[in-house]
Write a protein that holds these residues in place. Structure first.
Motif, short mmCIF file in Angstrom:
data_model
loop_
_atom_site.label_atom_id
_atom_site.label_comp_id
_atom_site.label_asym_id
_atom_site.label_seq_id
_atom_site.Cartn_x
_atom_site.Cartn_y
_atom_site.Cartn_z
N SER A 16 5.71 -4.69 9.97
CA SER A 16 6.27 -5.94 9.43
C SER A 16 6.04 -6.09 7.93
O SER A 16 6.74 -6.86 7.28
CB SER A 16 5.71 -7.15 10.19
OG SER A 16 4.31 -7.17 10.10
N TYR A 17 5.07 -5.39 7.37
CA TYR A 17 4.82 -5.45 5.93
C TYR A 17 5.34 -4.23 5.20
O TYR A 17 5.10 -4.06 4.02
CB TYR A 17 3.32 -5.62 5.65
CG TYR A 17 2.80 -6.98 6.03
CD1 TYR A 17 3.01 -8.08 5.21
CD2 TYR A 17 2.11 -7.17 7.23
CE1 TYR A 17 2.55 -9.34 5.56
CE2 TYR A 17 1.64 -8.43 7.59
CZ TYR A 17 1.87 -9.50 6.75
OH TYR A 17 1.41 -10.74 7.10
N GLY A 18 6.06 -3.37 5.90
CA GLY A 18 6.55 -2.13 5.31
C GLY A 18 7.63 -2.35 4.27
O GLY A 18 8.43 -3.28 4.34
N SER A 19 7.63 -1.47 3.27
CA SER A 19 8.68 -1.46 2.23
C SER A 19 8.85 -0.03 1.74
O SER A 19 8.03 0.85 2.03
CB SER A 19 8.33 -2.39 1.08
OG SER A 19 7.11 -2.01 0.46
N ASN A 20 9.92 0.20 1.00
CA ASN A 20 10.24 1.55 0.53
C ASN A 20 9.75 1.79 -0.88
O ASN A 20 9.64 0.86 -1.68
CB ASN A 20 11.76 1.75 0.58
CG ASN A 20 12.29 1.69 1.99
OD1 ASN A 20 11.70 2.24 2.91
ND2 ASN A 20 13.41 1.00 2.16
N SER A 21 9.50 3.05 -1.20
CA SER A 21 9.14 3.43 -2.57
C SER A 21 10.18 2.87 -3.53
O SER A 21 11.38 2.93 -3.26
CB SER A 21 9.10 4.95 -2.72
OG SER A 21 8.04 5.47 -1.97
N GLY A 22 9.69 2.33 -4.64
CA GLY A 22 10.59 1.81 -5.65
C GLY A 22 10.98 0.36 -5.48
O GLY A 22 11.51 -0.25 -6.41
N ASN A 23 10.72 -0.24 -4.30
CA ASN A 23 10.99 -1.67 -4.13
C ASN A 23 10.12 -2.48 -5.08
O ASN A 23 8.98 -2.09 -5.36
CB ASN A 23 10.71 -2.14 -2.70
CG ASN A 23 11.74 -1.69 -1.68
OD1 ASN A 23 11.41 -1.51 -0.53
ND2 ASN A 23 12.98 -1.50 -2.08
N ASP A 24 10.64 -3.62 -5.57
CA ASP A 24 9.84 -4.47 -6.45
C ASP A 24 9.12 -5.57 -5.66
O ASP A 24 8.93 -6.68 -6.12
CB ASP A 24 10.69 -5.06 -7.58
CG ASP A 24 11.79 -5.96 -7.08
OD1 ASP A 24 12.01 -6.04 -5.85
OD2 ASP A 24 12.44 -6.61 -7.92
N PHE A 25 8.73 -5.21 -4.45
CA PHE A 25 7.92 -6.05 -3.57
C PHE A 25 7.25 -5.11 -2.59
O PHE A 25 7.63 -3.95 -2.45
CB PHE A 25 8.80 -7.07 -2.81
CG PHE A 25 9.80 -6.42 -1.91
CD1 PHE A 25 9.48 -6.10 -0.59
CD2 PHE A 25 11.06 -6.08 -2.38
CE1 PHE A 25 10.42 -5.47 0.23
CE2 PHE A 25 12.00 -5.46 -1.57
CZ PHE A 25 11.67 -5.16 -0.26
N GLY A 26 6.23 -5.60 -1.92
CA GLY A 26 5.61 -4.78 -0.88
C GLY A 26 4.17 -5.13 -0.63
O GLY A 26 3.58 -5.97 -1.31
N ALA A 27 3.63 -4.49 0.38
CA ALA A 27 2.22 -4.63 0.74
C ALA A 27 1.52 -3.29 0.49
O ALA A 27 2.12 -2.22 0.65
CB ALA A 27 2.09 -5.04 2.20
N PHE A 28 0.27 -3.39 0.09
CA PHE A 28 -0.49 -2.21 -0.31
C PHE A 28 -1.93 -2.36 0.18
O PHE A 28 -2.44 -3.47 0.27
CB PHE A 28 -0.51 -2.08 -1.84
CG PHE A 28 0.86 -2.09 -2.46
CD1 PHE A 28 1.50 -0.90 -2.77
CD2 PHE A 28 1.53 -3.28 -2.73
CE1 PHE A 28 2.76 -0.89 -3.33
CE2 PHE A 28 2.79 -3.29 -3.29
CZ PHE A 28 3.42 -2.10 -3.60
N VAL A 29 -2.57 -1.24 0.49
CA VAL A 29 -4.01 -1.21 0.73
C VAL A 29 -4.57 -0.29 -0.35
O VAL A 29 -4.33 0.92 -0.34
CB VAL A 29 -4.36 -0.72 2.14
CG1 VAL A 29 -5.87 -0.66 2.33
CG2 VAL A 29 -3.73 -1.62 3.20
#
Length: 131
Positions: A16-29
């Motif tokens: 549910s927090y996944g996003s693609n490389s290059g997106n200008d949003f996302g979740a990170f650890v």
């Protein structure tokens, strides 16, 4: 706001927090500077729906992030000479979805006003303390 190539290796890509490389949003650890993983959610805003704010939330599992960790995250997403802020909104507008989460904000349509340096302290003292 930037999403550096360095940051991409810590991006969550599934769920549910996944996003693609290059997106200008996302979740990170992200491995933090104090030996703890920082959970970060970031967004550069969306002018098409009147969200004119860049936003980063930072959390840990058992305590709020400290000053060093927040400075580290600020430097991951913004340049050294850009101002960002933590806000203390009116109590009636408080939203708390996570007890150990702090936020950084930057408006995209205006500069953040800053107080005069002399109201904060003496620069010479900061230089003596190593800051």
């Amino acid at each position: 706001m930037r999403f550096s190539p360095q940051l991409e290796k810590w991006r969550i890509r599934r769920g549910s927090y996944g996003s693609n490389s290059g997106n200008d949003f996302g979740a990170f650890v992200v491995p933090g500077p104090c030996g703890r993983d920082l959970r970060i959610i970031a967004s550069s805003g969306d002018p098409s729906i009147d969200i004119l704010w860049e936003h980063v939330s930072v959390s840990l599992t058992n305590r709020p992030p400290n000053w060093e960790e927040m400075c580290f995250v600020k430097d991951l997403f913004w340049d050294a000479e850009e101002s960002v802020m933590q806000l203390h909104p009116p109590k009636s507008r408080w939203i708390n979805n996570h007890n150990y989460c702090l936020h950084l904000w930057r408006p995209t349509n205006q500069e953040i006003p800053l107080p005069p340096d002399e109201t904060v302290g003496k620069k010479e003292l900061g230089e003596l303390s190593g800051r």
